[in-house]
Write a protein that holds these residues in place. Structure first.
Motif, short mmCIF file in Angstrom:
data_model
loop_
_atom_site.label_atom_id
_atom_site.label_comp_id
_atom_site.label_asym_id
_atom_site.label_seq_id
_atom_site.Cartn_x
_atom_site.Cartn_y
_atom_site.Cartn_z
N GLY A 77 0.81 -1.21 0.00
CA GLY A 77 0.00 0.00 0.00
C GLY A 77 0.84 1.25 0.00
O GLY A 77 1.78 1.39 0.81
N CYS A 78 0.54 2.17 -0.92
CA CYS A 78 1.29 3.43 -0.99
C CYS A 78 0.34 4.57 -1.31
O CYS A 78 -0.64 4.40 -2.03
CB CYS A 78 2.38 3.35 -2.06
N ASN A 79 0.65 5.76 -0.76
CA ASN A 79 -0.17 6.94 -1.03
C ASN A 79 0.39 7.79 -2.17
O ASN A 79 -0.12 8.87 -2.44
CB ASN A 79 -0.34 7.78 0.25
N PHE A 80 1.48 7.35 -2.81
CA PHE A 80 1.97 7.96 -4.03
C PHE A 80 1.68 7.00 -5.19
O PHE A 80 1.40 5.81 -4.96
CB PHE A 80 3.49 8.19 -3.97
N ASP A 81 1.78 7.53 -6.39
CA ASP A 81 1.62 6.69 -7.58
C ASP A 81 2.71 7.13 -8.56
O ASP A 81 2.43 7.80 -9.55
CB ASP A 81 0.22 6.86 -8.17
N CYS A 82 3.94 6.73 -8.27
CA CYS A 82 5.09 7.25 -9.01
C CYS A 82 5.20 6.60 -10.39
O CYS A 82 5.12 5.37 -10.52
CB CYS A 82 6.38 6.98 -8.23
N VAL A 83 5.45 7.46 -11.39
CA VAL A 83 5.60 6.93 -12.75
C VAL A 83 6.79 5.99 -12.84
O VAL A 83 6.80 5.07 -13.66
CB VAL A 83 5.76 8.07 -13.79
N ALA A 84 7.80 6.22 -11.99
CA ALA A 84 9.02 5.42 -12.08
C ALA A 84 9.09 4.33 -11.02
O ALA A 84 10.16 3.76 -10.78
CB ALA A 84 10.24 6.34 -11.93
N CYS A 85 7.96 3.99 -10.40
CA CYS A 85 7.97 3.00 -9.30
C CYS A 85 8.48 1.64 -9.78
O CYS A 85 8.05 1.13 -10.82
CB CYS A 85 6.55 2.84 -8.76
N HIS A 86 9.40 1.08 -8.99
CA HIS A 86 9.95 -0.23 -9.34
C HIS A 86 9.18 -1.38 -8.70
O HIS A 86 9.44 -2.54 -8.99
CB HIS A 86 11.42 -0.32 -8.92
N GLY B 164 8.46 -0.16 1.37
CA GLY B 164 7.09 -0.26 0.86
C GLY B 164 7.04 -0.71 -0.57
O GLY B 164 8.03 -1.23 -1.08
N GLY B 165 5.83 -0.30 -1.13
CA GLY B 165 4.74 0.56 -0.61
C GLY B 165 5.27 1.71 0.24
O GLY B 165 6.39 2.13 0.05
N GLU B 166 4.41 2.17 1.14
CA GLU B 166 4.83 3.24 2.05
C GLU B 166 4.71 2.75 3.49
O GLU B 166 3.60 2.52 4.01
CB GLU B 166 3.99 4.50 1.81
N SER C 184 11.10 5.65 3.37
CA SER C 184 9.79 6.29 3.22
C SER C 184 9.76 7.29 2.07
O SER C 184 10.78 7.89 1.73
CB SER C 184 9.45 7.02 4.54
N ASN C 185 8.56 7.51 1.53
CA ASN C 185 8.39 8.57 0.53
C ASN C 185 8.27 9.94 1.19
O ASN C 185 8.15 10.95 0.49
CB ASN C 185 7.18 8.28 -0.38
N GLY C 186 8.25 9.99 2.50
CA GLY C 186 8.28 11.27 3.21
C GLY C 186 6.93 11.95 3.37
O GLY C 186 6.86 13.09 3.81
S1 SF4 Z 1 6.34 2.53 -3.52
FE1 SF4 Z 1 7.77 4.27 -3.63
S2 SF4 Z 1 8.19 4.54 -5.80
FE2 SF4 Z 1 6.35 3.23 -5.63
S3 SF4 Z 1 4.61 4.66 -5.74
FE3 SF4 Z 1 5.12 4.41 -3.58
S4 SF4 Z 1 6.56 6.09 -3.12
FE4 SF4 Z 1 6.46 5.87 -5.32
#
Ligand code: SF4
Length: 238
Positions: A27-36, A74-76, A106-108
């Motif tokens: 689970g993450c509250n970001f949706d990064c275009v470059a997420c691995h 994460g996720g976060e 963390s994504n901060g």
């Molecule tokens: S897991 Fe990390 S890279 Fe992936 S969407 Fe979340 S913050 Fe972004």
């Protein structure tokens, strides 16, 4: 207490100081275009993600002789603060595990109240700063960067900022003027901070139109040189 855990690895030397057991939360509250690890973005709903702290401890004990610490990523990670607190508290109370350091990757995005809850059981944090420019940050992550900047300031004040991580996405966040702004802002927090410059890698990331481009080694070195020109950061390029 159980958490939503996507995966664990017993040994990693890229998730904080030394050799570390890593727990990747779902689970993450970001949706990064470059997420691995895009499979870890959806918030968990099913019981199949549930992992109890009591189930992780025996795995940690088996690996402990070879470990410097444990990192929750994460996720976060900070979306599950109760699980983090219980896990880290259990590690510190266990005679076989107490010497291990407890870190958060963390994504901060967490707020000051969350960091204040986590601080008593946390030994260090790695925080990703995707871009100092808010518009670019929103395009890269879907979220504003102010909470991330606030977290970096807060964690430094708490003595818990181990490292800031700068992902380099060629043609997106690597303009030298933006890199210089990043360096000037970071230097305002701590001109000697540890900074990890991470080149984007296509492997594992979702397809994107137009395709995302990997920076080459020379471009990463140029990026680091701009940082060094501003302040004597402790820089590592990967
Ligand atoms: S897991 Fe990390 S890279 Fe992936 S969407 Fe979340 S913050 Fe972004």
């Amino acid at each position: 207490m159980s958490g939503f855990v996507a995966d664990t690895i017993a040994f990693s030397n890229v998730d904080g100081p030394g050799n570390r057991f890593v727990v990747f939360l779902q689970g993450c509250n970001f949706d990064c275009v470059a997420c691995h690890n895009p499979q870890t973005i959806p918030l968990a709903t099913g019981d199949h993600f549930r992992t109890a702290v009591a189930d992780l401890l025996p795995r940690l004990r088996r690996a402990a002789p070879f470990l410097s610490g444990i990192t929750v990523s994460g996720g976060e990670a900070t979306l599950q603060p109760d699980f983090l607190i219980e896990l880290f508290t259990a590690v510190k109370a266990d005679p076989e595990l107490a010497r291990l350091t407890c870190f958060i990757d963390s994504n901060g995005a967490a707020d000051a109240a969350t960091w204040a809850r986590l601080a008593p059981v946390t030994d260090g944090t790695m925080i990703d700063l995707k871009c100092i420019d808010d518009e670019i940050h929103r395009a890269m992550t879907g979220q504003p960067n102010e909470p991330v900047l606030a977290s970096i300031r807060e964690l430094h004040a708490l003595g818990l900022l181990y490292e800031v991580r700068l992902l380099v996405l060629k043609g997106v966040n690597d303009d030298p003027a933006v890199v210089r702004r990043t360096a000037e802002w970071l230097a305002g927090v701590d001109p000697a901070m540890r900074v990890k410059v991470i080149g984007f890698r296509v492997h594992g990331a979702r397809p994107h139109d137009p395709p995302l481009v990997e920076p080459c080694t020379d471009e990463l070195d140029d990026y680091a040189a701009v940082l060094r020109d501003v302040a004597p950061f402790d820089i590592c390029v990967v």
